[in-house]
Motif scaffolding. Structure first.
Motif, PDB file in Angstrom:
ATOM      1  N   UNK A 128     -14.333 -22.724  10.280  1.00  0.00           N
ATOM      2  CA  UNK A 128     -13.924 -21.616  11.140  1.00  0.00           C
ATOM      3  C   UNK A 128     -12.478 -21.748  11.591  1.00  0.00           C
ATOM      4  N   UNK A 129     -12.015 -22.979  11.781  1.00  0.00           N
ATOM      5  CA  UNK A 129     -10.673 -23.204  12.312  1.00  0.00           C
ATOM      6  C   UNK A 129      -9.603 -23.182  11.229  1.00  0.00           C
ATOM      7  N   UNK A 130      -9.874 -23.873  10.129  1.00  0.00           N
ATOM      8  CA  UNK A 130      -8.837 -24.135   9.123  1.00  0.00           C
ATOM      9  C   UNK A 130      -8.945 -23.215   7.914  1.00  0.00           C
ATOM     10  N   UNK A 131     -10.144 -22.789   7.559  1.00  0.00           N
ATOM     11  CA  UNK A 131     -10.316 -21.939   6.384  1.00  0.00           C
ATOM     12  C   UNK A 131     -10.389 -20.462   6.771  1.00  0.00           C
ATOM     13  N   UNK A 132     -11.577 -20.015   7.118  1.00  0.00           N
ATOM     14  CA  UNK A 132     -11.816 -18.597   7.339  1.00  0.00           C
ATOM     15  C   UNK A 132     -11.068 -18.076   8.559  1.00  0.00           C
ATOM     16  N   UNK A 133     -10.899 -18.928   9.576  1.00  0.00           N
ATOM     17  CA  UNK A 133     -10.256 -18.467  10.793  1.00  0.00           C
ATOM     18  C   UNK A 133      -8.818 -18.903  10.977  1.00  0.00           C
ATOM     19  N   UNK A 134      -8.185 -19.401   9.918  1.00  0.00           N
ATOM     20  CA  UNK A 134      -6.840 -19.960  10.075  1.00  0.00           C
ATOM     21  C   UNK A 134      -5.847 -18.941  10.645  1.00  0.00           C
ATOM     22  N   UNK A 135      -5.903 -17.720  10.181  1.00  0.00           N
ATOM     23  CA  UNK A 135      -4.960 -16.713  10.673  1.00  0.00           C
ATOM     24  C   UNK A 135      -5.106 -16.511  12.177  1.00  0.00           C
ATOM     25  N   UNK A 136      -6.345 -16.318  12.644  1.00  0.00           N
ATOM     26  CA  UNK A 136      -6.570 -16.113  14.081  1.00  0.00           C
ATOM     27  C   UNK A 136      -6.183 -17.358  14.877  1.00  0.00           C
ATOM     28  N   UNK A 137      -6.435 -18.539  14.306  1.00  0.00           N
ATOM     29  CA  UNK A 137      -6.073 -19.780  14.986  1.00  0.00           C
ATOM     30  C   UNK A 137      -4.571 -19.862  15.183  1.00  0.00           C
ATOM     31  N   UNK A 192      -7.443 -30.662  -4.063  1.00  0.00           N
ATOM     32  CA  UNK A 192      -6.145 -30.687  -3.377  1.00  0.00           C
ATOM     33  C   UNK A 192      -6.289 -31.454  -2.070  1.00  0.00           C
ATOM     34  N   UNK A 193      -5.167 -31.719  -1.442  1.00  0.00           N
ATOM     35  CA  UNK A 193      -5.159 -32.574  -0.255  1.00  0.00           C
ATOM     36  C   UNK A 193      -5.748 -31.876   0.967  1.00  0.00           C
ATOM     37  N   UNK A 194      -6.151 -32.678   1.924  1.00  0.00           N
ATOM     38  CA  UNK A 194      -6.660 -32.190   3.200  1.00  0.00           C
ATOM     39  C   UNK A 194      -5.549 -31.463   3.948  1.00  0.00           C
ATOM     40  N   UNK A 195      -5.880 -30.329   4.544  1.00  0.00           N
ATOM     41  CA  UNK A 195      -4.900 -29.583   5.346  1.00  0.00           C
ATOM     42  C   UNK A 195      -4.662 -30.344   6.655  1.00  0.00           C
ATOM     43  N   UNK A 196      -3.428 -30.730   6.952  1.00  0.00           N
ATOM     44  CA  UNK A 196      -3.129 -31.456   8.198  1.00  0.00           C
ATOM     45  C   UNK A 196      -3.022 -30.480   9.367  1.00  0.00           C
ATOM     46  N   UNK A 197      -4.150 -30.052   9.877  1.00  0.00           N
ATOM     47  CA  UNK A 197      -4.170 -28.996  10.887  1.00  0.00           C
ATOM     48  C   UNK A 197      -3.419 -29.399  12.147  1.00  0.00           C
ATOM     49  N   UNK A 198      -3.436 -30.671  12.494  1.00  0.00           N
ATOM     50  CA  UNK A 198      -2.718 -31.126  13.685  1.00  0.00           C
ATOM     51  C   UNK A 198      -1.208 -30.882  13.543  1.00  0.00           C
ATOM     52  N   UNK A 199      -0.683 -31.034  12.332  1.00  0.00           N
ATOM     53  CA  UNK A 199       0.735 -30.778  12.115  1.00  0.00           C
ATOM     54  C   UNK A 199       1.032 -29.285  12.131  1.00  0.00           C
ATOM     55  N   UNK A 200       0.111 -28.494  11.576  1.00  0.00           N
ATOM     56  CA  UNK A 200       0.282 -27.041  11.647  1.00  0.00           C
ATOM     57  C   UNK A 200       0.294 -26.568  13.098  1.00  0.00           C
ATOM     58  N   UNK A 201      -0.540 -27.201  13.921  1.00  0.00           N
ATOM     59  CA  UNK A 201      -0.580 -26.831  15.337  1.00  0.00           C
ATOM     60  C   UNK A 201       0.756 -27.121  16.015  1.00  0.00           C
ATOM     61  N   UNK A 202       1.337 -28.259  15.690  1.00  0.00           N
ATOM     62  CA  UNK A 202       2.647 -28.607  16.256  1.00  0.00           C
ATOM     63  C   UNK A 202       3.704 -27.604  15.794  1.00  0.00           C
ATOM     64  N   UNK A 203       3.725 -27.349  14.492  1.00  0.00           N
ATOM     65  CA  UNK A 203       4.726 -26.439  13.930  1.00  0.00           C
ATOM     66  C   UNK A 203       4.550 -25.004  14.424  1.00  0.00           C
ATOM     67  N   UNK A 204       3.340 -24.680  14.877  1.00  0.00           N
ATOM     68  CA  UNK A 204       3.044 -23.309  15.312  1.00  0.00           C
ATOM     69  C   UNK A 204       3.191 -23.113  16.808  1.00  0.00           C
ATOM     70  N   UNK A 205       3.613 -24.153  17.531  1.00  0.00           N
ATOM     71  CA  UNK A 205       3.936 -23.969  18.936  1.00  0.00           C
ATOM     72  C   UNK A 205       2.994 -24.565  19.950  1.00  0.00           C
ATOM     73  N   UNK A 206       2.024 -25.386  19.528  1.00  0.00           N
ATOM     74  CA  UNK A 206       1.135 -26.010  20.510  1.00  0.00           C
ATOM     75  C   UNK A 206       1.915 -27.048  21.326  1.00  0.00           C
TER      76      UNK A 206
END
Length: 286
Positions: free
Chosen positions: A132-141, A187-201
């Motif tokens: 829900x967070x990284x795949x289907x809901x990534x845009x909303x996240x 393919x590699x695991x999506x580093x969601x924690x880094x995406x969160x940083x880059x996205x303004x968390x």
């Protein structure tokens, strides 16, 4: 929003299971210093919950619920998946939106609460799986991060679609095999924690659920920062022991193994977040 919502009708109380009564009578409402050390005496989640025996998510839920600074003023937004099975078994305000749009719904709830209760903090916490967070809901996240919504997002990462048979997800490590992904992740695991940083968390943490006190500190920091500054993100490794072939008593062992490698504790905070955390420490709340 009031603790009165969690009161059992007196005419029905004698017919209710004791576990349900305990959710009311042993809850730690009105105590901002509440935490995991209260768990032996408090009740946050009924024992007959619907997660699998030994599931690390059940431990994660208990630690998170015990760590909320103001549970009576908190709304939890969840999404379809293993996490959604637990919410009928807790005594908190919860909202279950469509799969993947939990952060969009949480954003709306937070804005309405700020308008309706301008002088009282109302916390909105998203709890959802990696699908829900990284795949289907990534845009909303990510869009909620871009908009600087003052909500906390907690991802329960079991690295697989465990609730629907064992498909690989964006959080699955490269090469890992599952029943419905016998060829291994390509393919590699999506580093969601880094995406969160880059996205303004403003506060981001990655960890397992092997240390209750660490989970408590991370949850409290994330919520306090979200209240005053902006979006925060917590990435929790909660392995699906059934899908990776472990016994029901091996979840803690698995998490401790990952503590030493790809889920080694990681924490990030902006200068604004550091100021909030410093203030809360001085107030004795962290």
């Amino acid at each position: 929003m009031s603790v009165k919502i969690f009161k059992i009708n007196e005419d029905l109380k004698e017919f209710m299971p004791q576990e349900i009564v305990d959710l009311e009578e042993k809850a730690t409402w009105g105590n901002p210093k509440r935490g995991v050390m209260d768990l032996p005496y408090a009740k946050e989640l009924i024992e007959e919950h619907s997660l699998c025996a030994g599931c690390p998510e059940s431990a994660a839920f208990r630690y998170i619920l015990a760590s909320l600074p103001s549970p009576e003023d908190t709304v939890i937004v969840n999404s379809t998946g293993c996490t959604s099975l637990v919410f009928p078994h807790i005594a908190l305000h919860t909202v279950h939106p469509l799969f993947g749009n939990q952060n969009a719904v949480a954003s709306g709830i937070k804005r309405v609460l700020e308008w309706r209760f301008p002088d009282k903090p109302k916390d909105v916490v998203v709890i959802a799986g990696d699908g829900a967070t990284i795949d289907i809901g990534l845009d909303c996240t990510l869009q909620s991060f871009f908009r600087q919504e003052k909500i906390t997002t907690i991802c329960f990462d079991n690295e697989v679609y465990a609730n629907t048979g064992g498909q690989d997800s964006g959080a699955t490590p490269r090469g890992m095999e599952f029943k419905m992904a016998p060829g291994g992740k390509q393919w590699d695991k999506v580093p969601m924690w880094q995406l969160a940083i880059d996205s303004g968390c403003h506060y981001v943490a990655r960890l397992t659920v092997s240390s209750p006190k660490k989970v408590e500190q991370v949850v409290k920091k994330a919520i306090y920062v979200a209240r005053e500054v902006g979006p925060t993100y917590i990435h929790l490794y909660t392995p699906c022991i059934l899908e990776i072939g472990l016994n029901s008593d091996q979840g803690l062992w698995e998490m401790r193994q990952r503590d030493k490698e790809r889920f080694k504790f990681f924490e990030y905070m902006t200068d604004e977040a550091k100021e909030v955390i410093k203030k809360k420490k001085e107030e004795g709340l962290l």
